[in-house]
Design a protein around this motif. Structure first.
Motif, PDB file in Angstrom:
ATOM      1  N   UNK A  25       0.842  -1.193   0.000  1.00 30.71           N
ATOM      2  CA  UNK A  25       0.000   0.000   0.000  1.00 30.71           C
ATOM      3  C   UNK A  25       0.876   1.240   0.000  1.00 30.71           C
ATOM      4  N   UNK A  26       0.663   2.112  -0.980  1.00 30.51           N
ATOM      5  CA  UNK A  26       1.307   3.428  -0.958  1.00 30.51           C
ATOM      6  C   UNK A  26       0.218   4.436  -0.617  1.00 30.51           C
TER       7      UNK A  26
ATOM      8  N   UNK B 128      -0.805  -0.854  -4.444  1.00 32.82           N
ATOM      9  CA  UNK B 128      -2.150  -0.329  -4.258  1.00 32.82           C
ATOM     10  C   UNK B 128      -2.064   1.111  -3.755  1.00 32.82           C
ATOM     11  N   UNK B 129      -2.635   2.035  -4.520  1.00 35.76           N
ATOM     12  CA  UNK B 129      -2.586   3.457  -4.154  1.00 35.76           C
ATOM     13  C   UNK B 129      -3.784   3.796  -3.276  1.00 35.76           C
ATOM     14  N   UNK B 130      -3.517   4.368  -2.113  1.00 36.00           N
ATOM     15  CA  UNK B 130      -4.582   4.720  -1.173  1.00 36.00           C
ATOM     16  C   UNK B 130      -4.526   6.220  -0.915  1.00 36.00           C
ATOM     17  N   UNK B 131      -5.670   6.884  -1.050  1.00 36.74           N
ATOM     18  CA  UNK B 131      -5.712   8.340  -0.889  1.00 36.74           C
ATOM     19  C   UNK B 131      -6.246   8.686   0.496  1.00 36.74           C
TER      20      UNK B 131
ATOM     21  N   UNK C  31      -8.988   5.865   1.597  1.00 36.32           N
ATOM     22  CA  UNK C  31      -8.754   5.314   2.934  1.00 36.32           C
ATOM     23  C   UNK C  31     -10.060   5.445   3.722  1.00 36.32           C
ATOM     24  N   UNK C  32     -10.724   4.323   3.996  1.00 41.26           N
ATOM     25  CA  UNK C  32     -12.038   4.380   4.662  1.00 41.26           C
ATOM     26  C   UNK C  32     -11.883   4.855   6.098  1.00 41.26           C
TER      27      UNK C  32
ATOM     28  N   UNK D 158     -13.054   1.568  -1.422  1.00 42.89           N
ATOM     29  CA  UNK D 158     -12.016   1.406  -0.401  1.00 42.89           C
ATOM     30  C   UNK D 158     -11.632  -0.059  -0.273  1.00 42.89           C
ATOM     31  N   UNK D 159     -10.362  -0.307  -0.037  1.00 43.98           N
ATOM     32  CA  UNK D 159      -9.913  -1.671   0.242  1.00 43.98           C
ATOM     33  C   UNK D 159      -9.254  -1.749   1.611  1.00 43.98           C
ATOM     34  N   UNK D 160      -9.002  -0.566   2.179  1.00 46.71           N
ATOM     35  CA  UNK D 160      -8.352  -0.498   3.484  1.00 46.71           C
ATOM     36  C   UNK D 160      -8.868   0.768   4.177  1.00 46.71           C
TER      37      UNK D 160
END
Ligand SMILES: *[C@@H]1O[C@H](CO)[C@@H](O)[C@H](O)[C@H]1NC(C)=O
Ligand SMILES: *[C@@H]1O[C@H](CO)[C@@H](O)[C@H](O)[C@H]1NC(C)=O
Ligand SMILES: *[C@@H]1O[C@H](CO)[C@@H](O)[C@H](O)[C@H]1NC(C)=O
Length: 402
Positions: free
Chosen positions: A223-224, A271-274, A302-303, A319-321
């Motif tokens: 995760x980035x 996986x890009x997480x905002x 990001x949930x 969201x995945x994380x």
């Protein structure tokens, strides 16, 4: 001739009963202790892999010095690759083998930079918070087995490029430097690492997936986290455009994405997480507007674990994380007991974790107590027992010792 030996214990006889209890005790106590010691050894192994790391070409002494000083960092170049480092000596040792294969056009994933960093490392459930503070961003996290890293980004004009918009990485605005762009420090670096381990080409198989960063676990995603510090939508758009135009992350199949036509989530090594100033509305509408003409979404929100309602109403893997602070979830500012979280707090946390997992969202908990160490470790242990997926860690050496 067979003989059956029968042991009878007459429980009505007090001396027999006492003997029985003593003998069972004599067996059970050492066995329990043995199991406990064994378990400790196994856990210790998992969290201590760094200490037996012969491959990583950086001496450990430098890692114990906390280098929470992004401002003294310098950027170094190897060919067209750039590395941010807080220690010239560490960097010089490291640079010798950095992307050597890529430069020399050699395809050998087995001795690639990623392999040298992560060989013999088990992935551990730790998120490298403010990763650019590290002596060597990205590399410190990977060499410790951490598959989650985070960078704060700021949308700025680049005076060295005719004032074009650029995304700079840093914690505080006054210390931003034009050469510390997210493209140089993170995107190209990760792109290169993946290119070296995926040079063999596609194996024709329906379940083929690109290799990830971890030698022992090539199908683990990393995760980035991109923490947006400036205006949400503009910053986000420039970020996605940078990925699209200036990297081969999409073309080479390295990113996790949600396919708009197939309505399907496809995992990739990155996986890009905002997070931070998230343009939630804009991202929710991407499937309809397709603003980047990709027919897919390549980033995930990001949930917020304490408010999963908008995630529930969306079934397109927005969201995945997700994340939440210990305080906002269990409602306590400080843990006073060495026993860590109490029953009530544990049950609140358990519900939140289960709710997220039911929505296929992984869980990261931040702002856990740092001191005293016994309480910190107890809380980390309790959270992992509740199936929390990621702990948030500022000092990587602490997590390594845990
Ligand atoms: C990796 O192995 C190849 C031989 O297959 C060698 O030529 C190359 O120098 C090695 N690269 C590194 C970084 O050790
Ligand atoms: C892509 O790289 C070029 C050349 O460095 C730069 O001028 C441009 O602004 C970059 N594009 C984005 C969207 O960052
Ligand atoms: C997903 O959402 C679409 C439209 O919002 C809806 O038609 C579909 O039934 C939903 N699917 C599931 C599995 O909830």
């Amino acid at each position: 001739m067979e003989k059956t030996i029968r042991l009878t214990v007459d429980f009505h006889n007090p001396s027999h009963l006492a003997m029985f209890v003593l003998s069972v005790g004599a067996l059970v106590v050492p066995l329990t202790m043995l199991c406990y010691v064994g378990l400790q050894a196994v856990l210790g192994q998992a969290y201590n892999t760094f200490d037996q790391n012969p491959q990583f070409p950086v001496d450990q002494e430098h890692f114990s010095q906390s280098s929470n000083n992004a401002y003294s960092s310098e950027i170094y170049s190897v060919g067209h690759h750039q590395v941010l480092s807080n220690h010239r000596k560490v960097y010089n040792q490291f640079a010798a083998s950095l992307f050597q294969n890529l430069h020399e056009g050699i395809c050998n994933p087995d001795n690639s930079t990623a392999s040298q960093l992560t060989r013999d490392k088990n992935v551990i459930p730790v998120h490298s918070h403010n990763d650019y503070w590290r002596t060597l961003p990205v590399f410190d996290a990977f060499s410790n087995g951490m598959n989650s890293i985070e960078a704060d980004i700021w949308l700025k004009n680049d005076p060295t490029n005719d004032g074009a918009m650029t995304l700079l990485v840093g914690h505080n605005e006054p210390y931003l430097q034009p050469q510390h762009s997210v493209e140089n420090l993170y995107l190209k670096m990760l792109n290169n690492l993946l290119d070296e381990v995926n040079c063999v080409g596609e194996i024709p198989s329906s379940d083929f997936r690109k290799n990830g960063f971890f030698y022992n676990d090539p199908h683990t995603t990393t995760y980035l986290y991109i923490d947006i510090k400036t205006e949400s939508t503009e910053t986000y758009k420039v970020f996605i455009r940078t990925v699209v135009e200036n990297t081969t992350l999409i073309k080479n199949g390295y990113l996790t994405y949600f396919d708009f036509s197939k309505k399907e989530l496809v995992w990739g090594p990155l996986t890009l997480v905002i997070t931070g100033n998230v343009p939630t509305e804009f991202i929710f509408k991407e499937e309809i507007d397709d603003p980047f003409n990709l027919n897919k979404r390549i980033s995930f929100v990001d949930a917020q674990l304490i408010n999963l309602d908008n995630i529930k109403s969306n079934n397109d893997s927005i969201s995945v994380i997700g994340s939440g602070s210990l305080n906002e979830i269990v409602g306590t500012t400080g843990i006073k007991s060495f026993g860590g979280l109490n029953e009530e707090e544990l049950s609140t946390m358990k519900k939140v974790v289960e709710e997220a997992h039911n929505l296929n969202i992984k869980v990261r908990i931040w702002d856990t107590p740092n001191w005293p160490v016994q309480i910190r470790d107890m809380v980390w242990k309790q959270l992992l027992e509740l199936n929390v997926d990621y702990l948030n860690v500022d000092d990587l050496s602490d997590a390594r010792k845990f």
